[in-house]
Write a protein that holds these residues in place. Sequence first.
Motif, PDB file in Angstrom:
ATOM      1  N   GLY A 255      -3.472  -2.349   4.415  1.00  0.00           N
ATOM      2  CA  GLY A 255      -2.722  -1.497   3.496  1.00  0.00           C
ATOM      3  C   GLY A 255      -1.918  -0.415   4.183  1.00  0.00           C
ATOM      4  O   GLY A 255      -0.918   0.059   3.651  1.00  0.00           O
ATOM      5  N   THR A 258       2.307  -0.673   7.456  1.00  0.00           N
ATOM      6  CA  THR A 258       3.691  -0.250   7.654  1.00  0.00           C
ATOM      7  C   THR A 258       3.745   1.134   8.299  1.00  0.00           C
ATOM      8  O   THR A 258       4.683   1.438   9.032  1.00  0.00           O
ATOM      9  N   ILE A 270       6.838  -5.206   3.780  1.00  0.00           N
ATOM     10  CA  ILE A 270       5.519  -5.056   3.170  1.00  0.00           C
ATOM     11  C   ILE A 270       5.517  -3.832   2.268  1.00  0.00           C
ATOM     12  O   ILE A 270       6.068  -2.788   2.610  1.00  0.00           O
ATOM     13  N   GLN A 271       4.912  -3.981   1.094  1.00  0.00           N
ATOM     14  CA  GLN A 271       4.695  -2.845   0.207  1.00  0.00           C
ATOM     15  C   GLN A 271       3.218  -2.771  -0.145  1.00  0.00           C
ATOM     16  O   GLN A 271       2.556  -3.796  -0.314  1.00  0.00           O
ATOM     17  N   THR A 272       2.696  -1.552  -0.254  1.00  0.00           N
ATOM     18  CA  THR A 272       1.268  -1.349  -0.463  1.00  0.00           C
ATOM     19  C   THR A 272       0.956  -1.128  -1.940  1.00  0.00           C
ATOM     20  O   THR A 272       1.475  -0.200  -2.553  1.00  0.00           O
ATOM     21  N   THR A 318       3.359   0.566  -6.616  1.00  0.00           N
ATOM     22  CA  THR A 318       2.927   0.825  -5.248  1.00  0.00           C
ATOM     23  C   THR A 318       2.176   2.146  -5.194  1.00  0.00           C
ATOM     24  O   THR A 318       2.516   3.092  -5.895  1.00  0.00           O
ATOM     25  N   SER A 319       1.143   2.215  -4.351  1.00  0.00           N
ATOM     26  CA  SER A 319       0.431   3.479  -4.178  1.00  0.00           C
ATOM     27  C   SER A 319      -0.546   3.347  -3.019  1.00  0.00           C
ATOM     28  O   SER A 319      -0.984   2.244  -2.690  1.00  0.00           O
ATOM     29  N   TYR A 320      -0.866   4.491  -2.403  1.00  0.00           N
ATOM     30  CA  TYR A 320      -1.934   4.543  -1.408  1.00  0.00           C
ATOM     31  C   TYR A 320      -3.192   5.182  -2.009  1.00  0.00           C
ATOM     32  O   TYR A 320      -4.127   5.480  -1.289  1.00  0.00           O
TER      33      TYR A 320
END
Lengths: 432, 83
Positions: A255, A258, A270-272, A318-320
């Motif tokens: 995750g 990038t 890539i997107q998380t 998308t989010s962390y």
Amino acid sequence: MLGTTNGHRPRQRRAAYPARYSAFGLLRRGLTHQEWPPAWRQHPLRSSYDVVIIGAGVHGLAAAYYLAANHGITDVAVLDQGYLGSGGSGRNTAILRSNYLTPEGVRFYDRSIQLYRGLAADLDFNVMFSQRGHLTLAHSDASLRTMRWRAEVNKVQGVDSEVISPAEIKRLAPFLDVTEQARYPVLGALWHPPGGIIRHDAVVWGYARGADARGVHIHQNTEVTGIDVAGGRVRGVRTGRGDIATGVVLNATAGWSTLISDMAGVAMPIQTFPLQAAVTEPVRPFLSTVIVSGTLHVYVSQTDRGELVFGASVDPFTSYAMRGSLEFIEGLAGHVLELMPALTKVRVLRQWAGLCDMTPDFSPVMGRTPVDGFLVDAGWGTYGFKAGPVSGEAMAECIASGQTPEIISAFGLQRFGEGVLVGEKGAAAVGH
Amino acid sequence: MVKGWLMILLPCAWCGPRDASEFQHVGESAARPDPRTATPQQWRAYLYLRANPCGWTTETWYHRMGCRRFLTVQRHTETNEIR
């Protein structure tokens, strides 16, 4: 090296440290109340390593283990910003399968299942792999067609898969609602007997123990803050605990991949996205297979302790942030009851989220990059845990030989520039 | 109180602050290269490459279950704060 060991390694090559786990050892320690020695050691951070692996999850630790075990490269550091397996390796729903859609994908994941089958003996660590079979339900003609396609691709690659009827599904999973009155009637399923579940923490710990025994240094709570690149080559890694000079860096951070690749100046497609999962209170064993429904966005299995583990598709943005949401658990409960109405009284114990590094074609990004010495093992999206052993084996070979192994040749970063994608959405995504 | 713990409210210019579940995430708006002059590499970078920051990002959302307008918001991708 590929195909020669088949997951098993001759016993004489086993290192002296640590002592073997055995039933006799368990009895002896039980009687004497002796402390167990730590399964891996702490080391001071050296100022230089031959290879630095970022990310101490199943992928990073497996790569370290196979570097040491298959290629004799032991001057290796594995760094992690948290503790072992604190990312996706400890947050997934521990489902293993190889019934993918593309020949490249099926070959790759099947090699992983082979390695998983021999892993407990190889690592001297009980990883509790239970090959209980995997059912992917089809609720529409279109998904039944995809199942047939997958079954045929699988058979050509020698993977056991077949499409079965609702009556056969009912025999395998009696609690499943396969009547025609259901909102989304079950029309058939892809039955994949080699699939199953595993204890994901044990896999991480087993690889950590095996790598540590062969001389790999594992550094937890060591956050990478920068990567030094000069003249198109990796020179070193900067961490919160000091700088490391190295010529080879492997990015195995899922995750967060990038963020690490950006430090080396490598752009990745890539997107998380967060992916949520939940577990219920334990109930008596009633579900002997893994059940997946793409239409209902849910997969469920029952652990050895009796808890039901549920997963779904990724969150819609998308989010962390690794937080749970009420929308997820409401939607999940409705979908699970649609499949198994008998579960109305079962209570959810907890829910959690992990981070998924999604690629446009639902296949990973593996191998070398335009920066010499900077390798990636990323883009693992929602299917990374099942690929841990084969990724570690292939990335170790890639580092040791400098050549991209054939088994991952289709998954290179350059495919997005060349436009040769490996479309796995039909078999890797839950919601499609 | 933990930041981002509560529901995410997006400031729709027409409807006011509304729950994020009413919206569709469109994401980062990439500038489309001119198809007549773009090289295949530029075009594929436009198709596939996105910034994936851990921090503040400017992105587009679509009020799918409301007024069906597009809006641009700044969101912190680690805490999900909106500003």
